[in-house]
Design a protein around this motif. Structure first.
Motif, mmCIF file in Angstrom:
data_model
loop_
_atom_site.group_PDB
_atom_site.id
_atom_site.type_symbol
_atom_site.label_atom_id
_atom_site.label_comp_id
_atom_site.label_asym_id
_atom_site.label_seq_id
_atom_site.Cartn_x
_atom_site.Cartn_y
_atom_site.Cartn_z
ATOM 1 N N UNK A 13 36.842 38.858 25.360
ATOM 2 C CA UNK A 13 38.273 38.609 25.199
ATOM 3 C C UNK A 13 38.935 38.206 26.513
ATOM 4 N N UNK A 14 38.325 38.569 27.660
ATOM 5 C CA UNK A 14 38.951 38.237 28.939
ATOM 6 C C UNK A 14 38.428 36.921 29.495
ATOM 7 N N UNK B 265 39.312 35.201 32.831
ATOM 8 C CA UNK B 265 39.483 36.158 33.932
ATOM 9 C C UNK B 265 38.131 36.544 34.509
ATOM 10 N N UNK B 266 37.133 36.625 33.637
ATOM 11 C CA UNK B 266 35.787 36.961 34.111
ATOM 12 C C UNK B 266 35.288 35.889 35.079
ATOM 13 N N UNK C 110 37.182 33.893 36.932
ATOM 14 C CA UNK C 110 37.908 34.017 38.201
ATOM 15 C C UNK C 110 37.419 35.230 38.990
ATOM 16 N N UNK C 111 37.115 36.320 38.282
ATOM 17 C CA UNK C 111 36.653 37.531 38.966
ATOM 18 C C UNK C 111 35.340 37.263 39.684
ATOM 19 N N UNK C 112 34.378 36.648 38.971
ATOM 20 C CA UNK C 112 33.081 36.417 39.592
ATOM 21 C C UNK C 112 33.175 35.348 40.677
ATOM 22 N N UNK D 183 35.651 34.799 42.544
ATOM 23 C CA UNK D 183 36.295 35.330 43.745
ATOM 24 C C UNK D 183 35.291 36.098 44.601
ATOM 25 N N UNK D 184 34.135 36.466 44.015
ATOM 26 C CA UNK D 184 33.114 37.156 44.806
ATOM 27 C C UNK D 184 32.232 36.174 45.583
ATOM 28 N N UNK E 257 32.924 34.118 47.778
ATOM 29 C CA UNK E 257 33.276 33.994 49.187
ATOM 30 C C UNK E 257 32.479 34.980 50.052
ATOM 31 N N UNK F 254 40.605 31.838 49.547
ATOM 32 C CA UNK F 254 41.694 32.704 49.083
ATOM 33 C C UNK F 254 42.896 31.848 48.735
ATOM 34 N N UNK G 87 42.233 29.689 45.511
ATOM 35 C CA UNK G 87 42.008 30.484 44.306
ATOM 36 C C UNK G 87 43.313 30.648 43.541
ATOM 37 N N UNK H 53 43.061 34.453 26.294
ATOM 38 C CA UNK H 53 42.229 34.263 27.486
ATOM 39 C C UNK H 53 40.822 33.816 27.096
ATOM 40 N N UNK I 33 38.470 43.197 34.872
ATOM 41 C CA UNK I 33 38.644 41.886 35.498
ATOM 42 C C UNK I 33 39.679 41.966 36.611
ATOM 43 N N UNK J 295 38.259 43.615 39.745
ATOM 44 C CA UNK J 295 37.414 42.745 40.569
ATOM 45 C C UNK J 295 38.266 41.668 41.249
ATOM 46 N N UNK J 296 39.193 41.041 40.487
ATOM 47 C CA UNK J 296 39.966 39.941 41.066
ATOM 48 C C UNK J 296 40.823 40.445 42.216
ATOM 49 N N UNK K 17 38.070 40.807 45.019
ATOM 50 C CA UNK K 17 38.185 39.391 45.318
ATOM 51 C C UNK K 17 39.269 39.038 46.306
#
Lengths: 366, 180
Positions: free
Chosen positions: A131-132, A135-136, A138-140, A142-143, A145, A172, A175, A192, B55, B58-59, B63
């Motif tokens: 469902x996210x 966002x998943x 973007x979350x991954x 963002x890692x 970097x 950053x 993003x 989402x 999420x 993590x963000x 992040x």
């Protein structure tokens, strides 16, 4: 949740399929990049290994494996070794939430004296329809970097460190623009979930009430500003020219991976191309209707799935070629200019896009 | 069964890397350990049926905030801390107080977890529910926080602006000094 062996088997098949395609992006793209740059610079390019130089990537891979795996004496051994993995992981995992074809019903099948897929089963061509969804990603992403930052710092080399610091600041900054540019799409889809985003884009916009004047209902048409911001931010996020300040070979030797050799370097190399593939797939999903074939409603059969998956692949490939095209056409910007346009041009543009989409939705036009 | 395996794996990872943050002497290793710990916490949220929170965890934490931390550490180029100071009493007190606090926490959590029944109300944490709550029930605190952040941004801009103005003045001075 009940344990369903068929479900698990189908998921494993999907993972294998997606992983195989994602992993093969690198060798294919290396060839496209080298031949493409040659085409743009009016020279033959690699043409000795195999027909049209097609086996050049294989030769490159062999070269990487055979090179000495060197660790600088003053490097931080643990972080130095872990950094390529940190860089590669987000690139491999994010494709899991991107739908790559039209769902279809697997018909009941009798094979080896057993009935498979009783009463038909819906096959969703996506590994994890969470469902996210976005966002998943973007979350991954963002890692990602951390791979660069760790590599730059652990190498104990000033050029590597400069590359890493630039990369962190750049990633950053962009993003934010990337995520804000995607918000318009999520607003129109009201979800989402990336499957919802794609379904929202099937069908047509009829222009001026003229029945035969219709364009596919892709988000790129009403949200062209958002698309521009998104694609520029995508270039910055993947550290591609004209934004490749993490490497900037004219200033920083090779940036964050100056001290890397052999397979460790190859992993950074793969991560770069896979990140390009992922972000292209995401751009296609958000703005170009994902697997949607324009002016045609795909049937829920295996043929419909195959054709839509092919359409998705074609769109992603075209976008990947744009990455190559831009790299060999534009020169590198100045670093302060990059930061300035990021914060003062693209961020406000992303806000304007959100406003426009909000008005369009309020008026009931999209 | 599968959930229990996942829980214990990431619980151990979270605690181990949290300990690394405190005990490791290298600030960069500490920062990266904290990222791993945050990521494991996000897995806990997923197990609690709150993927949206995972999420965001993590963000925002792994992040954004930790990247800034790491950025500052790398910019300052902090090297290894000087060798441990010889203060056995303080050291002992630190370890003792820390472990006593941890044990007390574990004791009461276990006690509460065993005796207190779980809430019957379904726990909703999807984007829609959180958005509606934030813009209806908590609109005032939400707006206050945005004003606070705005003030922080303006403050940061003021601090960096000073130097730019000075450079402009210097340029103006140079213009005047130019021989005609």
């Amino acid at each position: 949740m009940a344990f369903d062996p068929t479900d698990v088997a189908l998921t494993i098949v999907k993972i294998a399929l997606v992983l195989a395609i994602t992993l093969s992006i690198t060798p294919v793209m290396v060839w496209v990049e080298r031949r493409g740059s040659a085409l743009i610079q009016d020279r033959p390019g690699p043409n000795r290994v195999g027909p049209l130089g097609l086996l050049q990537s294989l030769a490159d891979a062999l070269k990487f494996i055979l090179k000495e795996d060197f660790v600088p004496a003053q490097a931080h051994r643990w972080l130095y070794t872990l950094a390529p993995t940190f860089g590669l992981l987000p690139a491999v995992t994010t494709v899991a939430v991107i739908p790559f074809g039209r769902p279809f019903v697997i018909p009941e099948l009798t094979l080896f004296g057993r009935t498979w897929f009783e009463g038909g089963r819906l096959f969703e061509p996506i590994i994890a329809d969470v469902e996210i969804g976005i966002l998943l990603i973007f979350a991954l992403a963002s890692l990602a970097v951390y791979g660069l930052a760790m590599a730059g710092w652990a190498s104990n080399n000033k050029f590597s460190l400069f590359g890493a610091i630039r990369a962190s600041a750049q990633m950053i900054s962009y993003e934010l623009a990337l995520a804000l540019a995607a918000i318009g799409v999520l607003m129109s889809a009201g979800s989402l979930r990336l499957t919802d985003v794609v379904w929202r884009q099937t069908g047509n916009f009829v222009l001026f009430g003229v029945e035969w004047l219709k364009i596919p209902a892709w988000n790129v048409f009403p949200m062209v500003i958002g698309f521009i911001v998104f694609i520029v931010a995508a270039f910055a996020e993947t550290n591609r020219l004209p934004f490749d300040f993490a490497e900037a070979e004219a200033e920083l030797v090779a940036g964050y991976h100056t001290e890397y050799s052999s397979m460790k370097f190859a992993m950074f190399f793969m991560a770069e191309y896979m990140a390009m593939g992922t972000i292209s797939a995401l751009t296609v999903t958000l703005f170009f209707g994902g697997w949607d074939i324009p002016w045609w409603s795909e049937p829920a059969t295996f043929a419909g799935f195959l054709l839509s998956a092919l359409a998705f692949l074609v769109k992603v490939s075209l976008l990947l070629f744009v990455f190559v095209w831009v790299r060999w056409t534009l020169p590198r910007l100045k670093y302060d200019y990059l930061m300035r346009i990021g914060w003062k041009v693209f961020l406000p543009m992303a806000f304007v896009n959100i406003l426009i989409v909000a008005i369009l939705i309020a008026m009931g036009w999209i | 069964m599968f959930e229990i395996v996942v829980f214990f794996f990431f619980a151990v990872v979270a605690v181990a890397f949290a300990l690394m943050v405190v005990l490791h002497r290298n600030p960069v290793v500490g920062a990266i350990s904290l990222v791993v710990s945050f990521f494991s916490l996000a897995v806990m949220y997923v197990l609690l049926d709150a993927p949206f929170m995972a999420a965001l965890q993590v963000i925002i934490y792994a992040g954004a905030i930790m990247v800034l931390f790491l950025f500052v550490i790398m910019l300052l180029n902090l090297q290894h801390e000087p060798e441990p100071l010889n203060r056995p009493i303080q050291r002992f007190l630190g370890y003792f107080a820390g472990s006593a606090f941890g044990l007390t926490l574990v004791y009461y959590v276990v006690k509460a977890g065993v005796t207190v029944p779980r809430a019957e109300v379904p726990f909703l944490s999807d984007a829609h529910t959180i958005g509606v709550r934030m813009f209806e029930a908590y609109i005032f605190p939400f707006e206050m926080v945005s004003i606070l952040l705005l003030a922080a941004i303006v403050g940061a801009l003021m601090l960096t602006q000073r130097e730019v103005v000075r450079r402009d003045e210097r340029l103006a001075d140079l213009e005047q000094e130019k021989p005609r």
